[in-house]
Design an enzyme around this catalytic site. Structure first.
Site, short mmCIF file in Angstrom:
data_model
loop_
_atom_site.label_atom_id
_atom_site.label_comp_id
_atom_site.label_asym_id
_atom_site.label_seq_id
_atom_site.Cartn_x
_atom_site.Cartn_y
_atom_site.Cartn_z
N ASP A 48 28.91 -9.42 -7.91
CA ASP A 48 29.21 -10.37 -8.99
C ASP A 48 28.25 -11.55 -8.91
O ASP A 48 28.63 -12.70 -9.12
CB ASP A 48 30.66 -10.84 -8.88
CG ASP A 48 31.12 -11.59 -10.13
OD1 ASP A 48 30.50 -11.40 -11.20
OD2 ASP A 48 32.08 -12.37 -10.04
N ASP B 74 31.99 -16.50 -3.62
CA ASP B 74 32.86 -15.50 -4.25
C ASP B 74 32.50 -14.07 -3.85
O ASP B 74 31.96 -13.29 -4.65
CB ASP B 74 32.86 -15.65 -5.78
CG ASP B 74 34.03 -14.88 -6.39
OD1 ASP B 74 34.84 -14.33 -5.61
OD2 ASP B 74 34.14 -14.83 -7.62
#
Ligand code: ATP
Length: 266
Positions: A193, A209
């Site tokens: 991501d 993240d």
């Protein structure tokens, strides 16, 4: 329960000021269930979380808080929601990860597995010298990590892009592509991501993240690798950086793995 209430009030600084209207308290009371409260108390008693003083982000899956530990070090505390609409997605990602054995049926426990996996991903990223917040501790749905920033948290690349020059974008492009390559080649791993929203700009850029990051052996890993390459190349291409061709880059990195998978499917 009374002791828990007292400890939580302490952690949130509610004993010093009447701050029941603060954003912190609102976010807290809205999403924190019993497990979360107990887990915070657990960390409080061990000096890992002394205080939570600010909200860094509220998301669908998790809220991230700024705080400090009993020694006064700043920390970032990511607290996953124990009931989440993202359940399906989490389940799919975990089911495809060869590192994850038994998948609990209970959503809450599934979120615990998710949290633990993000912690392991952070450790693995650091091991291969890819800049990420240092993981400090995890338990149940809570992950404690190094805080990036000072009084103000570090901004995301997206937040500061208007202040950057071509040279900065070029350096950041090299950083991001270097990270993708090193993770894949040396760490057998993919972030999955990577984008201008998950790169914090501090003394050095830091990738955050890591919840959907996984290993090469995962059957989804090539899709995730391609996604990261494409997102990074698209973004920096638009900023004027002379970027590589995404298909070529993908073939260059994924070559061996594609070959192996084809052989295996013969
Ligand atoms: N270690 C950290 N230090 C400082 N700020 C952080 C840290 N980790 C996260 N943040 C802040 O919190 C935000 C959300 O973090 P993260 O992306 O890990 O959570 P998320 O719930 O997956 O977010 P989203 O749902 O928006 O993708 C980040 O964009 C960043 O601003």
């Amino acid at each position: 329960m009374e002791r828990l209430d007292r400890e939580i009030a302490e952690v949130l600084g509610l004993t010093e000021k009447r701050e029941k209207d603060s954003e912190l308290f609102k976010v807290f009371s809205e999403v924190f269930d019993r497990t979360t409260v107990e887990t915070i108390s657990y960390f409080y008693r061990r000096g890992k979380i002394e205080r939570l003083y600010g909200v860094l982000s509220t998301g669908k899956e998790a809220n991230v808080f700024a705080g400090y530990d009993a020694k006064g070090n700043r920390i970032a505390v990511k607290i996953y929601r124990t009931y989440t609409t993202e359940f399906r997605r989490i389940w799919e990602y975990l089911a495809a990860d060869p590192r994850v054995g038994y998948l609990p049926k209970d959503i809450r426990k599934l979120v615990f597995v998710w949290t633990r996996r993000e912690f392991k991903n952070l450790q693995r990223a650091m091991k291969y010298a890819v800049r990420a917040p240092e993981p400090i501790a995890f338990r149940n749905n809570i992950l404690i990590m190094e805080y990036i920033g000072d009084e103000m948290p570090a901004p995301r690349l997206k937040d500061v892009e208007k202040d950057l020059e071509l040279k900065d974008f070029e350096e950041l492009y090299d950083f991001a592509m270097g990270a993708i390559e090193r993770l894949w080649k040396r760490g057998d791993m993919v972030h999955g991501d990577l984008s201008e929203y998950n790169i914090l700009i501090w003394n050095e850029p830091v990738i955050i993240d890591w919840s959907q990051a996984t290993v090469k052996r995962n059957r989804m890993s090539l899709t995730l690798l391609y996604r990261d390459i494409r997102n990074i190349i698209n973004y920096f291409g638009k900023k004027g950086v002379s970027v590589e061709d995404p298909e070529e880059k993908f073939r260059e990195l994924a070559g061996d793995e594609l070959w192996e998978r084809n052989l295996r499917s013969l």
